[in-house]
Write an enzyme that holds these catalytic residues in place. Structure first.
Site, mmCIF file in Angstrom:
data_model
loop_
_atom_site.group_PDB
_atom_site.id
_atom_site.type_symbol
_atom_site.label_atom_id
_atom_site.label_comp_id
_atom_site.label_asym_id
_atom_site.label_seq_id
_atom_site.Cartn_x
_atom_site.Cartn_y
_atom_site.Cartn_z
ATOM 1 N N ASP A 12 10.818 1.005 21.963
ATOM 2 C CA ASP A 12 10.472 1.086 23.392
ATOM 3 C C ASP A 12 11.615 1.608 24.245
ATOM 4 O O ASP A 12 11.768 1.227 25.402
ATOM 5 C CB ASP A 12 10.017 -0.288 23.919
ATOM 6 C CG ASP A 12 8.778 -0.801 23.211
ATOM 7 O OD1 ASP A 12 7.932 0.039 22.853
ATOM 8 O OD2 ASP A 12 8.663 -2.013 23.021
ATOM 9 N N GLU A 13 12.423 2.509 23.667
ATOM 10 C CA GLU A 13 13.539 3.075 24.430
ATOM 11 C C GLU A 13 13.165 4.366 25.140
ATOM 12 O O GLU A 13 13.954 4.909 25.907
ATOM 13 C CB GLU A 13 14.743 3.385 23.524
ATOM 14 C CG GLU A 13 15.229 2.241 22.673
ATOM 15 C CD GLU A 13 14.764 2.372 21.220
ATOM 16 O OE1 GLU A 13 15.497 1.927 20.332
ATOM 17 O OE2 GLU A 13 13.670 2.925 21.011
ATOM 18 N N GLY A 14 11.965 4.868 24.890
ATOM 19 C CA GLY A 14 11.546 6.123 25.508
ATOM 20 C C GLY A 14 11.883 7.350 24.684
ATOM 21 O O GLY A 14 12.043 8.448 25.225
ATOM 22 N N GLY A 16 9.974 9.037 22.606
ATOM 23 C CA GLY A 16 8.912 10.032 22.633
ATOM 24 C C GLY A 16 8.988 10.933 23.842
ATOM 25 O O GLY A 16 8.842 12.161 23.747
ATOM 26 N N ASN A 37 3.958 2.073 11.883
ATOM 27 C CA ASN A 37 3.975 0.714 12.400
ATOM 28 C C ASN A 37 4.476 0.641 13.835
ATOM 29 O O ASN A 37 4.444 -0.407 14.464
ATOM 30 C CB ASN A 37 4.836 -0.185 11.512
ATOM 31 C CG ASN A 37 6.261 0.311 11.383
ATOM 32 O OD1 ASN A 37 6.489 1.506 11.173
ATOM 33 N ND2 ASN A 37 7.231 -0.581 11.484
ATOM 34 N N ALA A 38 4.986 1.748 14.355
ATOM 35 C CA ALA A 38 5.411 1.816 15.746
ATOM 36 C C ALA A 38 4.784 3.057 16.361
ATOM 37 O O ALA A 38 4.043 3.784 15.704
ATOM 38 C CB ALA A 38 6.943 1.862 15.841
ATOM 39 N N GLY A 39 5.078 3.321 17.610
ATOM 40 C CA GLY A 39 4.480 4.491 18.220
ATOM 41 C C GLY A 39 5.239 4.946 19.445
ATOM 42 O O GLY A 39 6.181 4.300 19.890
ATOM 43 N N HIS A 40 4.833 6.078 19.958
ATOM 44 C CA HIS A 40 5.411 6.580 21.196
ATOM 45 C C HIS A 40 4.312 7.221 22.030
ATOM 46 O O HIS A 40 3.358 7.787 21.496
ATOM 47 C CB HIS A 40 6.556 7.566 20.934
ATOM 48 C CG HIS A 40 6.246 8.603 19.910
ATOM 49 N ND1 HIS A 40 6.464 8.405 18.565
ATOM 50 C CD2 HIS A 40 5.733 9.853 20.020
ATOM 51 C CE1 HIS A 40 6.113 9.482 17.895
ATOM 52 N NE2 HIS A 40 5.658 10.372 18.744
ATOM 53 N N THR A 129 2.873 -5.942 11.612
ATOM 54 C CA THR A 129 1.780 -5.089 12.087
ATOM 55 C C THR A 129 0.738 -4.854 10.996
ATOM 56 O O THR A 129 -0.290 -4.228 11.238
ATOM 57 C CB THR A 129 2.313 -3.725 12.556
ATOM 58 O OG1 THR A 129 3.005 -3.096 11.469
ATOM 59 C CG2 THR A 129 3.258 -3.886 13.744
#
Length: 210
Positions: A12-14, A16, A37-40, A129
């Site tokens: 969640d640091e930005g 993307g 397992n994560a996303g942007h 997840t």
């Protein structure tokens, strides 16, 4: 010029949005590790896009996008993501997306094991997840995973999967008391996605070295 964007937090640091911003000045955007397992999330003039596997550069028609050797590829998830992007008018083609033949495949039994372990842990569970990432990496470092390039050699792949499945079912049945995964189930899963991914697989070293 080479630019690397690395997250030093828990996400969640930005990243993307930074890739989307910088990619307008680059010919190649490469993702080098991780899985779905994560996303942007990227919001631009084309709309709002939530991606888990695709590099953010996929939103630019002129950019070559590379899923490198360190990527964990869930074939089902990748093509679900590609379908949503296409529905939004984003081009996804072998000219636009390159998948390293050294990237590794997250198999259905990895996700199955992830869920079984969370259930076993009960109140002590990690909050996974359940995308199979932890079991996958355990197998990767045990040298018991399938490379994307192996999908190009069906006869070899079938023999490889027989060996892996014999070993993996020992854990499923002996540790968790679950039903074994059959070769027929794995072959059906691969039939659904193997042919679709083949045109995208290649030695991506030329993009990552230059």
């Amino acid at each position: 010029m080479l630019t690397s964007i690395v997250g030093t937090n828990w996400g969640d640091e930005g990243k993307g949005r930074m890739v989307d911003l910088l990619s307008r000045d680059y010919d190649i955007v490469a993702r080098y590790q991780g899985g779905d397992n994560a996303g942007h999330t990227v919001i631009n003039e084309k709309g709002k896009f939530i991606m888990n596997l695709m590099p953010s550069g996929i939103l630019r028609d002129e950019t070559v996008n590379v899923l490198g050797p360190g990527i964990v590829i869930d074939l089902e998830h990748l093509f679900g993501e590609a379908m949503k992007l296409r529905e939004a008018g984003i081009e996804i083609s072998p000219d636009h997306l390159k998948i390293s033949d050294r990237a590794t495949i997250c198999m259905p039994y990895h996700k199955l094991l992830d869920g079984l372990e969370e259930d076993r842990l009960g109140d002590k569970k990690f909050g996974s997840t359940k995308q199979g990432i932890a079991p996958f990496y355990a197998d990767k470092y045990a040298k018991k995973t399938v490379l994307a390039g192996e999908l190009l050699y069906p006869k070899h792949l079938k023999e490889r999967l027989k060996d892996l499945l014999e070993w993996k079912n020992l854990t499923l049945t002996g540790v968790y008391g679950a039903e074994p995964v059959t070769m027929e189930e794995l072959e059906a899963w691969l039939t659904d996605y193997c042919e679709k991914i083949k045109p995208y697989i290649q030695d991506t070293g030329v993009y990552l070295r230059d």
